[in-house]
Structure formats: C-alpha cells, structure tokens
Design an enzyme around this catalytic site. Structure first.
Site, PDB file in Angstrom:
ATOM      1  N   ARG A  64      -2.318  -6.157  -8.367  1.00 19.46           N
ATOM      2  CA  ARG A  64      -1.239  -7.055  -8.100  1.00 19.46           C
ATOM      3  C   ARG A  64      -1.183  -8.069  -9.154  1.00 19.46           C
ATOM      4  NH1 ARG A  64      -3.010  -7.612  -2.245  1.00 19.46           N
ATOM      5  NH2 ARG A  64      -4.860  -7.259  -3.316  1.00 19.46           N
ATOM      6  N   SER A  98      -3.170  -7.445   3.056  1.00 18.13           N
ATOM      7  CA  SER A  98      -3.453  -7.433   4.472  1.00 18.13           C
ATOM      8  C   SER A  98      -3.683  -8.681   5.116  1.00 18.13           C
ATOM      9  CB  SER A  98      -4.415  -6.313   4.834  1.00 18.13           C
ATOM     10  OG  SER A  98      -4.033  -5.047   4.219  1.00 18.13           O
ATOM     11  N   LYS A 134     -17.529  -6.357   6.756  1.00 17.67           N
ATOM     12  CA  LYS A 134     -16.275  -6.860   7.114  1.00 17.67           C
ATOM     13  C   LYS A 134     -15.998  -6.786   8.610  1.00 17.67           C
ATOM     14  CE  LYS A 134     -13.619  -6.555   2.835  1.00 17.67           C
ATOM     15  NZ  LYS A 134     -12.377  -6.149   2.225  1.00 17.67           N
ATOM     16  N   HIS A 144       0.838  -1.138  -0.030  1.00 19.19           N
ATOM     17  CA  HIS A 144       0.128  -0.034   0.116  1.00 19.19           C
ATOM     18  C   HIS A 144       0.952   1.262   0.024  1.00 19.19           C
ATOM     19  CE1 HIS A 144      -3.170  -2.586   2.169  1.00 19.19           C
ATOM     20  NE2 HIS A 144      -3.526  -2.369   1.184  1.00 19.19           N
TER      21      HIS A 144
HETATM   22  P1  ADP Z   1      -9.917  -3.589  -0.450  1.00 16.44           P
HETATM   23  O1  ADP Z   1      -9.951  -1.939  -0.447  1.00 16.44           O
HETATM   24  O2  ADP Z   1     -10.065  -4.336  -1.487  1.00 16.44           O
HETATM   25  O3  ADP Z   1     -10.277  -4.038   0.915  1.00 16.44           O
HETATM   26  P2  ADP Z   1      -7.077  -3.204   0.460  1.00 16.44           P
HETATM   27  O4  ADP Z   1      -7.262  -2.118   1.476  1.00 16.44           O
HETATM   28  O5  ADP Z   1      -6.138  -4.433   0.787  1.00 16.44           O
HETATM   29  O6  ADP Z   1      -8.167  -3.944  -0.445  1.00 16.44           O
HETATM   30  O7  ADP Z   1      -6.265  -2.655  -0.768  1.00 16.44           O
HETATM   31  C1  ADP Z   1      -6.537  -1.371  -1.305  1.00 16.44           C
HETATM   32  C2  ADP Z   1      -6.083  -1.188  -2.739  1.00 16.44           C
HETATM   33  O8  ADP Z   1      -4.566  -1.322  -2.663  1.00 16.44           O
HETATM   34  C3  ADP Z   1      -6.427  -2.134  -3.640  1.00 16.44           C
HETATM   35  O9  ADP Z   1      -6.303  -1.568  -4.867  1.00 16.44           O
HETATM   36  C4  ADP Z   1      -5.346  -3.206  -3.624  1.00 16.44           C
HETATM   37  O10 ADP Z   1      -5.302  -3.759  -4.896  1.00 16.44           O
HETATM   38  C5  ADP Z   1      -4.224  -2.510  -3.442  1.00 16.44           C
HETATM   39  N1  ADP Z   1      -2.970  -3.384  -2.984  1.00 16.44           N
HETATM   40  C6  ADP Z   1      -3.033  -4.188  -1.855  1.00 16.44           C
HETATM   41  N2  ADP Z   1      -2.028  -4.572  -1.585  1.00 16.44           N
HETATM   42  C7  ADP Z   1      -1.081  -4.290  -2.817  1.00 16.44           C
HETATM   43  C8  ADP Z   1       0.144  -4.596  -3.151  1.00 16.44           C
HETATM   44  N3  ADP Z   1       1.081  -5.322  -2.300  1.00 16.44           N
HETATM   45  N4  ADP Z   1       0.607  -3.898  -4.009  1.00 16.44           N
HETATM   46  C9  ADP Z   1       0.105  -2.951  -4.831  1.00 16.44           C
HETATM   47  N5  ADP Z   1      -1.282  -2.848  -4.566  1.00 16.44           N
HETATM   48  C10 ADP Z   1      -1.804  -3.342  -3.682  1.00 16.44           C
END
Ligand code: ADP
Length: 165
Positions: free
Chosen positions: A90, A129, A41, A17
């Site tokens: 990803r 996460s 969630k 992130h």
């Molecule tokens: P969500 O909002 O779908 O619950 P997250 O909070 O985990 O997901 O992630 C928010 C955004 O960050 C999403 O667009 C996700 O694809 C991206 N993201 C999460 N982990 C990574 C990573 N390791 N590298 C690049 N982008 C990521």
C-alpha cells in the site's frame, strides 16, 4: 502449472485484499489464499470464520483455493510445492516490512521461495483490517471497506446492530 500463495491475517478480509486476490488469480494458474493462524495476535475472527469469509468472496473464482496454516510460511510453501508468495503493497511503510520478510523467506528457503508484490489499487490504498475494526467498533460506516456480509459479521462481533444490513 504456476501456483502461488497469498498469505495473511485477513482479520477480516477487506476489499483491498479482494482486489489483490482477483488480480493475482489472473496471473497464476492457481492461487491459494492462506489464513495465518498467528498465536501471538488476538484476532477478532477465528481462523475458521476468516476462511469462510474468504470462501464466500471467492466462490466464483475456480482457480482460487482457501486454506490456513500455522508455523513458517516457507515450510507451508514447501509442503504444498509452492514457490511464489504474493503480497500487497500500500505504501512505503508496507515496503520496509515486506522487503525484510521477503528476503528472509528467500534465504530460509535457499532460494526456493520468491515474493512478488502487487501494488494496491489506489481506491483501497488507505484500507486495512485494523482500521475496519476500529471504525466498526464505534459503529462507523465500513460499507466502502468490506463486502456487505463481512460488514454485518464485523458489527455483530462488537454487538452493534445495523438496521439496513
Ligand atoms: P498481515 O499478513 O501483515 O497481518 P493482512 O492480512 O492485513 O496483513 O494483509 C495481507 C497482505 O495484504 C499484506 O501483503 C498486505 O500488505 C496486503 N494488503 C492489506 N490491505 C491491502 C490493501 N488495502 N491494498 C493492497 N494490499 C493490501
């Protein structure tokens, strides 16, 4: 002024992130990283805790602001006069899901909200996460996944004490 929002659960924020935040902040004049308060969630960290983690990680980045929201992203974008959403990709599995959301947001906002995707830094392509939480819950090493203070807070949630943190 080009302003964008990077929305997500960030439960907790990972180095993946953070990499997207740093890169998006170079592209836009202002980047708002906004924690989604998703009632469906059950998160490990409260919205307030997730906001604090992000604030700490971005304190040296003057054009990055941290916020939170609930409800529809397009409503939040409209209220804040934001027309661009940043998301990270990803793998192909992310793509299908993200494409659907991006297209839905574009239609719902009548073309006012577009999404741009930054592809993950390969170093962090495997990171999520969920895997961070799973590894931490068994006392595994998450030092390559999250900043040190986030690792400490995550272990604490599982009642695990790591001597060197
Ligand atoms: P969500 O909002 O779908 O619950 P997250 O909070 O985990 O997901 O992630 C928010 C955004 O960050 C999403 O667009 C996700 O694809 C991206 N993201 C999460 N982990 C990574 C990573 N390791 N590298 C690049 N982008 C990521």
């Amino acid at each position: 002024m080009k302003r964008a929002v990077y929305p997500g659960s960030f439960d907790p924020m990972t180095l993946g992130h953070l990499d997207i935040i740093v890169r998006a902040a170079e592209i836009f004049d202002e980047l708002i990283v906004s924690v989604l308060n998703n009632k469906v969630k059950t998160p490990l960290f409260s919205v307030e805790e997730r906001v604090k983690i992000l604030e700490e990680a971005t304190k040296g980045m003057p054009n990055v602001k941290i916020d939170s929201f609930s409800g529809l992203l397009i409503d939040y974008a409209k209220e804040n006069d934001i027309h661009v959403v940043v998301r990270g990709l990803r793998a192909i599995t992310d793509f299908e899901y993200e494409l659907q959301i991006a297209q839905t947001n574009r239609v719902l906002s009548e073309g006012q909200v577009d999404t741009i995707f930054l592809t993950t830094n390969l170093e962090y392509a495997y990171l999520s996460s969920s895997s961070v939480k799973e590894i931490a819950s068994f006392g595994g090493d998450i030092s390559k996944c999250v900043p040190e203070y986030v690792a400490k807070l995550t272990y604490e949630k599982y009642g695990i004490c790591k001597q060197n943190l």
